[in-house]
Design a protein around this motif. Sequence first.
Motif, short mmCIF file in Angstrom:
data_model
loop_
_atom_site.label_atom_id
_atom_site.label_comp_id
_atom_site.label_asym_id
_atom_site.label_seq_id
_atom_site.Cartn_x
_atom_site.Cartn_y
_atom_site.Cartn_z
N SER A 56 0.86 -1.18 0.00
CA SER A 56 0.00 0.00 0.00
C SER A 56 0.89 1.23 0.00
O SER A 56 2.10 1.13 0.16
CB SER A 56 -0.91 0.01 1.24
N TYR A 57 0.26 2.37 -0.18
CA TYR A 57 0.98 3.64 -0.13
C TYR A 57 0.24 4.59 0.79
O TYR A 57 -0.97 4.77 0.66
CB TYR A 57 1.12 4.26 -1.53
N THR A 58 0.95 5.17 1.75
CA THR A 58 0.38 6.13 2.68
C THR A 58 1.15 7.44 2.58
O THR A 58 2.38 7.43 2.52
CB THR A 58 0.45 5.60 4.13
N VAL A 59 0.42 8.54 2.57
CA VAL A 59 1.03 9.87 2.56
C VAL A 59 0.27 10.74 3.56
O VAL A 59 -0.95 10.63 3.68
CB VAL A 59 1.04 10.50 1.15
N GLY A 60 1.02 11.57 4.29
CA GLY A 60 0.40 12.48 5.25
C GLY A 60 0.66 13.92 4.87
O GLY A 60 1.62 14.23 4.16
N PHE A 61 -0.22 14.81 5.35
CA PHE A 61 -0.10 16.23 5.05
C PHE A 61 -0.10 17.05 6.35
O PHE A 61 -1.13 17.60 6.75
CB PHE A 61 -1.24 16.67 4.12
N PRO A 62 1.06 17.11 7.04
CA PRO A 62 1.14 17.88 8.28
C PRO A 62 0.89 19.37 8.03
O PRO A 62 1.48 19.98 7.14
CB PRO A 62 2.58 17.66 8.75
N ARG A 72 15.23 29.92 20.74
CA ARG A 72 15.63 28.58 21.14
C ARG A 72 14.46 27.64 21.49
O ARG A 72 14.64 26.44 21.57
CB ARG A 72 16.55 28.64 22.35
N PHE A 73 13.25 28.20 21.73
CA PHE A 73 12.17 27.39 22.26
C PHE A 73 10.82 27.84 21.72
O PHE A 73 10.60 29.02 21.49
CB PHE A 73 12.15 27.49 23.80
N GLY A 74 9.91 26.87 21.54
CA GLY A 74 8.57 27.19 21.10
C GLY A 74 7.61 26.04 21.31
O GLY A 74 7.99 24.95 21.77
N TYR A 75 6.34 26.28 20.99
CA TYR A 75 5.26 25.30 21.08
C TYR A 75 4.71 25.10 19.67
O TYR A 75 4.63 26.04 18.88
CB TYR A 75 4.15 25.79 22.01
N SER A 76 4.30 23.89 19.37
CA SER A 76 3.76 23.58 18.05
C SER A 76 2.50 22.75 18.19
O SER A 76 2.41 21.89 19.07
CB SER A 76 4.82 22.82 17.25
N PHE A 77 1.54 22.99 17.31
CA PHE A 77 0.37 22.13 17.22
C PHE A 77 0.16 21.79 15.76
O PHE A 77 0.11 22.67 14.90
CB PHE A 77 -0.90 22.78 17.78
N GLU A 78 0.03 20.50 15.50
CA GLU A 78 -0.03 20.00 14.13
C GLU A 78 -1.20 19.03 13.99
O GLU A 78 -1.50 18.27 14.92
CB GLU A 78 1.30 19.31 13.85
N HIS A 98 -1.16 16.32 17.03
CA HIS A 98 0.26 16.20 17.30
C HIS A 98 0.83 17.45 17.99
O HIS A 98 1.61 18.18 17.39
CB HIS A 98 0.93 16.01 15.93
N PRO A 99 0.51 17.72 19.27
CA PRO A 99 1.10 18.87 19.95
C PRO A 99 2.54 18.56 20.38
O PRO A 99 2.89 17.40 20.61
CB PRO A 99 0.20 19.03 21.18
N GLY A 100 3.36 19.61 20.48
CA GLY A 100 4.74 19.36 20.88
C GLY A 100 5.53 20.60 21.23
O GLY A 100 5.05 21.73 21.08
N LEU A 101 6.73 20.36 21.69
CA LEU A 101 7.66 21.42 22.06
C LEU A 101 8.81 21.47 21.05
O LEU A 101 9.33 20.43 20.63
CB LEU A 101 8.22 21.17 23.46
N LEU A 102 9.19 22.69 20.67
CA LEU A 102 10.28 22.92 19.72
C LEU A 102 11.53 23.33 20.48
O LEU A 102 11.50 24.24 21.30
CB LEU A 102 9.92 24.06 18.76
N PHE A 103 12.63 22.68 20.18
CA PHE A 103 13.93 23.05 20.72
C PHE A 103 14.82 23.41 19.54
O PHE A 103 15.25 22.54 18.78
CB PHE A 103 14.51 21.90 21.54
N ARG A 104 15.07 24.69 19.37
CA ARG A 104 15.75 25.21 18.18
C ARG A 104 17.24 25.39 18.46
O ARG A 104 17.64 25.85 19.52
CB ARG A 104 15.11 26.53 17.78
N TYR A 105 18.05 25.03 17.46
CA TYR A 105 19.49 25.11 17.58
C TYR A 105 20.06 25.93 16.44
O TYR A 105 19.34 26.32 15.51
CB TYR A 105 20.09 23.69 17.59
N LYS A 106 21.35 26.16 16.47
CA LYS A 106 22.02 26.94 15.42
C LYS A 106 21.97 26.21 14.09
O LYS A 106 21.80 24.99 14.04
CB LYS A 106 23.47 27.21 15.81
#
Length: 169
Positions: A56-62, A72-78, A98-106
């Motif tokens: 089968s083939y599955t594709v998602g669209f976040p 450096r930091f944020g919140y995300s909801f997808e 899909h809620p989550g926390l973002l940890f941003r780097y250089k």
Amino acid sequence: MTKNKLFVLGVFAFCNTVFSQENAVVNYPQVKGYFAVLHPIVTVNRDETLYNFSDSYTVGFPTGINVLKNDRFGYSFEVVPFIKTVDGKDKVANVLFHPGLLFRYKHGFTFVSRLAFETGGRYGFTAVFNKVIVKSKDVSYFVATPLPVRFGNEHPPSIGVGIQFGATF
């Protein structure tokens, strides 16, 4: 204009764009939206290994919103609707919240730790490794590798890997 002059002009314009973006002052908090295309590659559990593109083939669209508290930091909801095709027939097979926390780097790297709640009855978490590959003033293009871990719905625990391409705006 000669080729050498065009080359020098192009290099100057590129360097000016790159260095002016690095020195720009950014005000926080910021809200960014994004859209992507996700291709699951493989999912493994104790009973089987399932490959996308085989039976089968599955594709998602976040699609989501990031609220950046600082650089450096944020919140995300997808929200991710998944379309599955089997034997030439396709349907929306699942929707993932899909809620989550973002940890941003250089250098455009981000680690995202997400909780996962699927309408198909599974739940768990997803670790996402993200890299911005092209950045402009209004749009950034990224590639990401999600590693979903899922439980529940009378199925054995599973882990998978996918590849995702998208744009933030």
